[in-house]
Design a protein around this motif. Structure first.
Motif, PDB file in Angstrom:
ATOM      1  N   GLU A  20       0.853  -1.178   0.000  1.00 25.47           N
ATOM      2  CA  GLU A  20       0.000   0.000   0.000  1.00 25.47           C
ATOM      3  C   GLU A  20       0.892   1.231   0.000  1.00 25.47           C
ATOM      4  O   GLU A  20       1.791   1.353   0.831  1.00 25.47           O
ATOM      5  CB  GLU A  20      -0.903   0.034   1.223  1.00 25.47           C
ATOM      6  CG  GLU A  20      -1.809   1.252   1.207  1.00 25.47           C
ATOM      7  CD  GLU A  20      -2.741   1.310   2.396  1.00 25.47           C
ATOM      8  OE1 GLU A  20      -3.959   1.330   2.167  1.00 25.47           O
ATOM      9  OE2 GLU A  20      -2.247   1.334   3.534  1.00 25.47           O
ATOM     10  N   LEU A  21       0.655   2.107  -0.941  1.00 30.22           N
ATOM     11  CA  LEU A  21       1.334   3.397  -0.985  1.00 30.22           C
ATOM     12  C   LEU A  21       0.568   4.304  -0.040  1.00 30.22           C
ATOM     13  O   LEU A  21      -0.546   4.708  -0.325  1.00 30.22           O
ATOM     14  CB  LEU A  21       1.314   3.952  -2.418  1.00 30.22           C
ATOM     15  CG  LEU A  21       2.027   5.283  -2.634  1.00 30.22           C
ATOM     16  CD1 LEU A  21       3.544   5.108  -2.502  1.00 30.22           C
ATOM     17  CD2 LEU A  21       1.675   5.850  -3.995  1.00 30.22           C
ATOM     18  N   ASP A  77       7.174  -2.200 -10.242  1.00 29.32           N
ATOM     19  CA  ASP A  77       5.940  -2.517 -10.968  1.00 29.32           C
ATOM     20  C   ASP A  77       5.059  -3.471 -10.173  1.00 29.32           C
ATOM     21  O   ASP A  77       4.204  -4.151 -10.713  1.00 29.32           O
ATOM     22  CB  ASP A  77       6.245  -3.068 -12.360  1.00 29.32           C
ATOM     23  CG  ASP A  77       7.030  -4.373 -12.316  1.00 29.32           C
ATOM     24  OD1 ASP A  77       7.387  -4.832 -11.210  1.00 29.32           O
ATOM     25  OD2 ASP A  77       7.280  -4.938 -13.397  1.00 29.32           O
ATOM     26  N   SER A  78       5.246  -3.515  -8.853  1.00 31.36           N
ATOM     27  CA  SER A  78       4.474  -4.401  -7.977  1.00 31.36           C
ATOM     28  C   SER A  78       3.007  -4.001  -7.933  1.00 31.36           C
ATOM     29  O   SER A  78       2.678  -2.827  -8.043  1.00 31.36           O
ATOM     30  CB  SER A  78       5.026  -4.341  -6.545  1.00 31.36           C
ATOM     31  OG  SER A  78       6.338  -4.796  -6.498  1.00 31.36           O
ATOM     32  N   PHE A  94       0.112   5.339 -14.249  1.00 28.63           N
ATOM     33  CA  PHE A  94       0.991   4.253 -13.817  1.00 28.63           C
ATOM     34  C   PHE A  94       0.230   2.969 -13.501  1.00 28.63           C
ATOM     35  O   PHE A  94       0.702   2.121 -12.749  1.00 28.63           O
ATOM     36  CB  PHE A  94       1.846   4.709 -12.629  1.00 28.63           C
ATOM     37  CG  PHE A  94       2.831   5.760 -13.032  1.00 28.63           C
ATOM     38  CD1 PHE A  94       3.987   5.438 -13.721  1.00 28.63           C
ATOM     39  CD2 PHE A  94       2.562   7.100 -12.791  1.00 28.63           C
ATOM     40  CE1 PHE A  94       4.869   6.420 -14.142  1.00 28.63           C
ATOM     41  CE2 PHE A  94       3.447   8.092 -13.197  1.00 28.63           C
ATOM     42  CZ  PHE A  94       4.601   7.747 -13.883  1.00 28.63           C
ATOM     43  N   GLY A  95      -0.955   2.819 -14.108  1.00 28.72           N
ATOM     44  CA  GLY A  95      -1.672   1.557 -14.043  1.00 28.72           C
ATOM     45  C   GLY A  95      -2.655   1.389 -12.906  1.00 28.72           C
ATOM     46  O   GLY A  95      -3.228   0.309 -12.745  1.00 28.72           O
ATOM     47  N   PHE A  96      -2.883   2.405 -12.106  1.00 28.65           N
ATOM     48  CA  PHE A  96      -3.854   2.315 -11.020  1.00 28.65           C
ATOM     49  C   PHE A  96      -5.233   2.680 -11.544  1.00 28.65           C
ATOM     50  O   PHE A  96      -5.366   3.508 -12.444  1.00 28.65           O
ATOM     51  CB  PHE A  96      -3.490   3.279  -9.885  1.00 28.65           C
ATOM     52  CG  PHE A  96      -2.309   2.846  -9.068  1.00 28.65           C
ATOM     53  CD1 PHE A  96      -2.476   2.109  -7.909  1.00 28.65           C
ATOM     54  CD2 PHE A  96      -1.024   3.176  -9.462  1.00 28.65           C
ATOM     55  CE1 PHE A  96      -1.382   1.711  -7.154  1.00 28.65           C
ATOM     56  CE2 PHE A  96       0.078   2.780  -8.717  1.00 28.65           C
ATOM     57  CZ  PHE A  96      -0.101   2.048  -7.561  1.00 28.65           C
ATOM     58  N   PRO A 141      -3.257  -3.939 -10.335  1.00 31.84           N
ATOM     59  CA  PRO A 141      -3.233  -5.391 -10.203  1.00 31.84           C
ATOM     60  C   PRO A 141      -1.902  -5.991 -10.619  1.00 31.84           C
ATOM     61  O   PRO A 141      -1.050  -5.335 -11.212  1.00 31.84           O
ATOM     62  CB  PRO A 141      -4.355  -5.837 -11.152  1.00 31.84           C
ATOM     63  CG  PRO A 141      -4.433  -4.762 -12.166  1.00 31.84           C
ATOM     64  CD  PRO A 141      -4.055  -3.479 -11.459  1.00 31.84           C
ATOM     65  N   ARG A 142      -1.803  -7.261 -10.300  1.00 29.46           N
ATOM     66  CA  ARG A 142      -0.639  -8.019 -10.774  1.00 29.46           C
ATOM     67  C   ARG A 142      -0.659  -8.007 -12.294  1.00 29.46           C
ATOM     68  O   ARG A 142      -1.700  -8.145 -12.909  1.00 29.46           O
ATOM     69  CB  ARG A 142      -0.682  -9.464 -10.283  1.00 29.46           C
ATOM     70  CG  ARG A 142      -0.519  -9.587  -8.804  1.00 29.46           C
ATOM     71  CD  ARG A 142      -0.318 -11.043  -8.403  1.00 29.46           C
ATOM     72  NE  ARG A 142      -0.323 -11.151  -6.976  1.00 29.46           N
ATOM     73  CZ  ARG A 142       0.685 -10.804  -6.186  1.00 29.46           C
ATOM     74  NH1 ARG A 142       1.786 -10.333  -6.707  1.00 29.46           N
ATOM     75  NH2 ARG A 142       0.611 -10.935  -4.887  1.00 29.46           N
ATOM     76  N   HIS A 143       0.503  -7.852 -12.861  1.00 27.90           N
ATOM     77  CA  HIS A 143       0.587  -7.871 -14.327  1.00 27.90           C
ATOM     78  C   HIS A 143       0.619  -9.316 -14.811  1.00 27.90           C
ATOM     79  O   HIS A 143       1.216 -10.167 -14.186  1.00 27.90           O
ATOM     80  CB  HIS A 143       1.846  -7.131 -14.794  1.00 27.90           C
ATOM     81  CG  HIS A 143       1.817  -5.683 -14.432  1.00 27.90           C
ATOM     82  ND1 HIS A 143       0.947  -4.789 -14.987  1.00 27.90           N
ATOM     83  CD2 HIS A 143       2.536  -4.986 -13.523  1.00 27.90           C
ATOM     84  CE1 HIS A 143       1.136  -3.593 -14.464  1.00 27.90           C
ATOM     85  NE2 HIS A 143       2.090  -3.689 -13.572  1.00 27.90           N
TER      86      HIS A 143
END
Length: 176
Positions: free
Chosen positions: A97-98, A123-124, A144-146, A169-171
């Motif tokens: 968690e950021l 990239d977690s 950034f994918g969120f 999510p997991r890539h």
């Protein structure tokens, strides 16, 4: 001009408290009252930063420096399996968690936000909470994918500030 992102050190606590408050005042202007923001001072954040960085096992935090001066930070924590890392009990959606990424407005647009995010998360998969009215931050995280996952909450101690959770999510494994 020297732009550096590095792990936060105990020697950074006072500057981090100052930057944390200034960033809040800049980021939440118009979302929180002027009185609330004016009441925040470095002394309100100093105990947090001392706890995080002077502990036997310091927190995972990074600082962005411009010519040797701290101008932003990012911090992460491990989300407990099946548990909650959010103070109001919403379930976690990622391994990490950021809990914060802030950069002084005067230093945005230099790539430091991206570098802080990459240092903290790589990239977690991860989750984060962001003010629902903070379109700039939401756009940054989307880049950034969120994406919002539908979870929302209110922080009563912050004048009922509305926030949403975003997850990355997991890539999928790369195609061969």
């Amino acid at each position: 001009m020297s732009l550096v992102v590095r792990r936060a050190l105990p020697a950074d606590v006072e500057r981090l408290a100052e930057v944390h408050v200034r960033c809040w005042q800049e980021a939440y202007q118009g979302m929180l009252s002027d009185g609330f923001l004016a009441a925040q001072g470095p002394e309100t954040r100093l105990p947090l930063w001392r706890h995080l960085l002077e502990a036997a096992e310091p927190a995972e935090a990074w600082v962005a420096c411009y010519d040797g001066t701290v101008v932003g930070f990012a911090g992460i924590r491990r989300a407990p399996d099946g548990g909650s890392s959010h103070p109001f009990g919403a379930p976690s959606s990622g391994d990490l968690e950021l809990w914060g990424l802030y950069l002084l407005a005067s230093h945005q647009g230099l790539g430091l936000g991206r570098r802080l995010l990459e240092a903290a998360l790589g990239d977690s998969p991860a989750s984060l909470w962001v003010a629902a009215e903070n379109g700039r931050a939401i756009g940054f995280y989307r880049h950034f994918g969120f994406a919002p996952d539908g979870a929302a909450d209110v922080i009563p101690d912050w004048e009922n500030l509305r926030e949403i959770r975003m997850v990355r999510p997991r890539h999928a494994p790369p195609l061969l």
